[in-house]
Motif scaffolding. Structure first.
Motif, PDB file in Angstrom:
ATOM      1  N   GLY A 149       0.781  -1.230   0.000  1.00  0.00           N
ATOM      2  CA  GLY A 149       0.000   0.000   0.000  1.00  0.00           C
ATOM      3  C   GLY A 149       0.812   1.279   0.000  1.00  0.00           C
ATOM      4  O   GLY A 149       0.342   2.319   0.447  1.00  0.00           O
ATOM      5  N   MET A 179      -4.005  -7.028   7.859  1.00  0.00           N
ATOM      6  CA  MET A 179      -3.515  -6.172   6.779  1.00  0.00           C
ATOM      7  C   MET A 179      -4.382  -6.393   5.553  1.00  0.00           C
ATOM      8  O   MET A 179      -4.835  -7.507   5.298  1.00  0.00           O
ATOM      9  CB  MET A 179      -2.068  -6.530   6.428  1.00  0.00           C
ATOM     10  N   LEU A 180      -4.566  -5.330   4.763  1.00  0.00           N
ATOM     11  CA  LEU A 180      -5.363  -5.464   3.542  1.00  0.00           C
ATOM     12  C   LEU A 180      -4.657  -6.370   2.536  1.00  0.00           C
ATOM     13  O   LEU A 180      -5.304  -7.101   1.789  1.00  0.00           O
ATOM     14  CB  LEU A 180      -5.624  -4.090   2.928  1.00  0.00           C
ATOM     15  N   GLY A 181      -3.326  -6.313   2.539  1.00  0.00           N
ATOM     16  CA  GLY A 181      -2.538  -7.200   1.675  1.00  0.00           C
ATOM     17  C   GLY A 181      -2.971  -7.128   0.227  1.00  0.00           C
ATOM     18  O   GLY A 181      -3.113  -6.046  -0.344  1.00  0.00           O
ATOM     19  N   TYR A 186      -6.952  -0.001   3.628  1.00  0.00           N
ATOM     20  CA  TYR A 186      -5.667  -0.169   4.312  1.00  0.00           C
ATOM     21  C   TYR A 186      -5.775   0.105   5.807  1.00  0.00           C
ATOM     22  O   TYR A 186      -5.261  -0.646   6.635  1.00  0.00           O
ATOM     23  CB  TYR A 186      -4.609   0.757   3.682  1.00  0.00           C
ATOM     24  N   GLU A 187      -6.491   1.188   6.161  1.00  0.00           N
ATOM     25  CA  GLU A 187      -6.518   1.617   7.562  1.00  0.00           C
ATOM     26  C   GLU A 187      -7.355   0.696   8.444  1.00  0.00           C
ATOM     27  O   GLU A 187      -6.927   0.268   9.511  1.00  0.00           O
ATOM     28  CB  GLU A 187      -7.046   3.051   7.664  1.00  0.00           C
ATOM     29  N   LYS A 245      -8.141   7.938   2.702  1.00  0.00           N
ATOM     30  CA  LYS A 245      -6.753   7.457   2.701  1.00  0.00           C
ATOM     31  C   LYS A 245      -6.540   6.242   1.793  1.00  0.00           C
ATOM     32  O   LYS A 245      -5.405   5.858   1.527  1.00  0.00           O
ATOM     33  CB  LYS A 245      -6.316   7.100   4.125  1.00  0.00           C
ATOM     34  N   SER A 246      -7.607   5.598   1.394  1.00  0.00           N
ATOM     35  CA  SER A 246      -7.497   4.427   0.511  1.00  0.00           C
ATOM     36  C   SER A 246      -8.340   4.727  -0.724  1.00  0.00           C
ATOM     37  O   SER A 246      -9.533   4.459  -0.754  1.00  0.00           O
ATOM     38  CB  SER A 246      -8.012   3.164   1.204  1.00  0.00           C
TER      39      SER A 246
END
Lengths: 250, 436
Positions: free
Chosen positions: B60, B312-314, B303-304, B236-237
């Motif tokens: 990310g 984790m979004l990974g 992500y957050e 943020k994403s």
């Protein structure tokens, strides 16, 4: 068996495709496998000679990667995914049935030299689990019965079609494509199928799409615009601490 | 209000012969390239930076910022390397993209190479996907024949050579520095950082390594703009992304949606879990991301929020397992994978994964010893943060998270084999019925 002049010139041609010749080593080893049936000592020495490195270095590379085989392979490579998701969805059962049916263990070849069976790791088709690969072509949503049907056809020399791919040729022919030579089969098979289209089909049913460019309005942008902020928000805790160390040193 | 699903990358996957240049041009392909070639390279970098696009390969990191790290005053050649080694268990988004519409990726490659001023680019694709390699090679050839690659692209004065490079079977080569070593014709072992690839990457020259989906997203940003991209996703994403749903669900597959959709929403779209099945645990982004449970169904998949939930979004690889599945069996299998794929460079990872497997095998067989759970946690603690790359950290993720949520199942491993408590037949796709 000695490598032919044609192969030697193709190995040199691969080496010339890269800014630095050694980058061609992986493709060159694929080509050696396609003509010799496995990575042979002679093939290793020839790669070393062409690239001006030692045979030990080439050997070290060839033993690192699982697709390189040091023993003669069967005509076809059959890989059953037994990584977690495929294993749970039936990959373990498929692998066991194939071992029984072919009377071989992992990484072994049938007596007729037709099939080498191997359990493989995740092959990036989890939405089609359980997955089997024949000469690195996709066979999606397998059952023990369908897998047996495929290997029986392979052994009988019958035509076998990948689920999302081309008609099966041979492991050696596949290795040649991987090395860097096209085989004219690119237009076989679909663009996408089944699960690959799940979201697209649902969106079409519901009339959903991405916004049109002129109507769209962005939300406030809070993606960081400095390096330390970015690594703090990234998922790499290591990169974060390293960057902080680096910044701290300046 | 943005729609729930927003196909962009996958929009043309259903089209006839979508992999050909002709089909790609018919749906507006290479128009973004023409726009980008009229822009100064730094303006392309600024555009991608302003879009908020973050790397889709797992970490990310903002893509445009990565590009801006390339020192343009460095006299060495600059390189762009696309990481198409998709091997993280559960991850299956880049392969269908390259199979269906390889030109989307190639157009992104040319724009990105123009931005960082690279004259040579590589697509490092894993070797185990023959038909994808065929489609990439043909697409690169067609693009070159049409003047999109080679010298003086479309009369712009920009030159680019693209090399399609097939790997040879090693998960570790998805790690960017191992990938670079592999691309140099060596064993794929991670490098110590710093120096980072932006300064000394391929051939010790400035190098950008980006994931397939990140690069393939670039043409849409050039074409539709920063406002458009940022209208999807969260603050943020930003933007849209491919979520890959697999396992015990009615409708596994690729779902392209704005960042921040929840697993509950995705499951509902596809008709939920398979018949008679309840969600037990899932990975948000491949096996290296700590597992989550039914209590996390409403977490926004960005992500957050996934990070705040302890995972984790990974790669957004949502592997979903139901109540028939033994968590101990799954964790053992993932750990066997990490043991097999450990490159052997660092002792904690090489030896640690070996010991983890031994211990987990006992527990899976119902022959665990008292203290084994503590031993596992202790081993994990000694691996995390003590290896060159993230493989070691990834190996610990499923173990520590599974013990956190399902400790009782590990305790049962002291006396009961997992296959008794959870007969494997019941978990398969071809199971006759699912018992509640």
């Amino acid at each position: 068996m000695t490598l032919s002049e044609v192969t030697i010139s193709e190995l040199r041609e691969l080496a010339s495709r890269y800014p630095e010749a050694r980058s061609a080593l992986l493709p060159m080893l694929h080509l050696v496998q396609s003509t010799e049936g496995n990575v042979t000592n002679q093939g290793i020495e020839l790669c070393a000679e062409i690239l001006g490195i030692s045979a030990a270095e080439v050997s070290g590379v060839s033993t690192f990667y699982t697709m390189y085989k040091r023993r003669p392979m069967g005509k076809h490579h059959v890989g059953v995914c037994t990584n977690t998701l495929c294993a749970v969805m039936g990959g373990d059962a498929i692998f066991e049935r194939l071992k029984d049916h072919l009377d071989v263990g992992n990484d072994e070849t049938t007596d007729d030299g037709k099939v080498t069976l191997e359990h493989i790791e995740c092959n990036a088709a989890c939405d089609f689990a359980p997955v089997m690969m024949v000469n690195w072509e996709f066979f999606d949503n397998q059952t023990p019965e369908s897998a047996i049907e495929v290997v029986d056809k392979l052994r009988a020399g019958k035509k076998v079609q990948a689920t999302r791919g081309a008609t099966i040729t041979s492991w050696r022919a596949a290795e040649r494509v991987l090395a860097g030579f096209e085989d004219g089969l690119v237009d076989q098979g679909p663009a996408a199928a089944g699960p690959s289209l799940a979201g697209l089909e649902i969106a079409a049913e519901k009339g959903w799409s991405a916004p049109s460019a002129n109507e769209a309005k962005a939300k406030p942008n809070e993606v960081p615009d400095d390096k330390v902020g970015a690594v703090e928000q990234a998922d790499t805790s290591r990169a974060e601490s390293e960057t902080k160390d680096e910044e701290g040193k300046k | 209000m943005t729609d729930t699903l927003t196909p962009v990358l996958s929009a043309d996957w259903g089209n006839d012969r979508a992999w050909t240049l002709k089909a790609y041009e018919q749906t507006g392909g290479y128009a973004a390239l023409k726009t980008a070639l009229t822009m100064a390279p730094d303006d392309v970098i600024t555009l991608v930076k302003d879009s908020g696009l973050r790397g889709r390969g797992g970490a990310g990191f903002p893509t445009g910022m990565k590009w801006s790290f390339i020192p343009q005053d460095n006299p060495k050649p600059k390189y762009l390397v696309v990481n198409a080694d998709e091997s993280e268990p559960g991850t299956c988004k880049d392969i269908p993209l390259m199979l269906a519409t390889p030109h989307t990726l190639i157009e992104g490659v040319i724009i990105a190479a123009h931005a960082i001023r690279a004259k040579t680019a590589f697509i490092y694709v894993r070797g185990e996907v023959l038909h994808v390699v065929r489609r990439l090679r043909a697409a690169a050839r067609e693009a070159a024949e049409a003047g999109y690659l080679g010298e003086n692209i479309l009369g712009s004065g920009v030159d680019l050579e693209l090399i399609i490079h097939a790997g040879a079977g090693a998960y570790i080569c998805g790690e960017e520095t191992a990938l670079l070593d592999s691309l140099e014709g060596r064993r794929g072992q991670p490098r110590l950082r710093p120096p980072f690839p932006a300064l000394e990457g391929l051939y010790a020259s400035p190098t950008v390594v980006n994931n397939v989906e990140s690069i393939a997203s670039v043409p849409s940003i050039v074409k539709n703009g920063v406002e458009w991209f940022g209208s999807m996703g969260t603050e943020k994403s930003k933007g849209y992304t491919l979520y890959s749903l697999s396992g015990h669900v009615k409708r596994p597959g690729q779902y392209e949606a704005p960042l921040g959709i929840t697993l509950r929403q995705l499951l509902d779209l596809g008709g939920g879990m398979r018949e008679g099945s309840q969600l037990k645990f899932w990975t948000p982004g491949g096996s290296s991301t700590p597992i989550l449970t039914a209590e996390h169904l409403d977490i926004p998949l960005d992500y957050e929020a996934v990070g705040a939930a302890g995972s984790m979004l990974g790669t957004k690889a949502l592997q979903v397992f139901d109540q028939t599945t033994s968590v101990v069996r799954c964790v053992l299998r993932w750990t066997e994978f990490y043991k097999h794929e450990s490159c052997g460079k660092c002792t904690p990872c090489r030896e640690g994964t070996w010991w983890l497997v031994q211990t987990l095998q006992r527990l899976d067989a119902g022959e665990g010893k008292s203290g084994d759970i503590e031993l596992l946690l202790d081993l994990c603690e000694n691996i995390v943060g003590r290896a060159f790359c993230a493989l070691g950290d990834g190996a610990a993720s499923p173990i520590t998270s599974a013990i956190q949520y399902f400790r009782k199942e590990f305790e049962a491993g002291m006396h009961t084999p997992s296959s008794w408590a959870f007969p494997p037949e019941a978990s398969t796709l071809f199971a006759q019925e699912v018992k509640a």
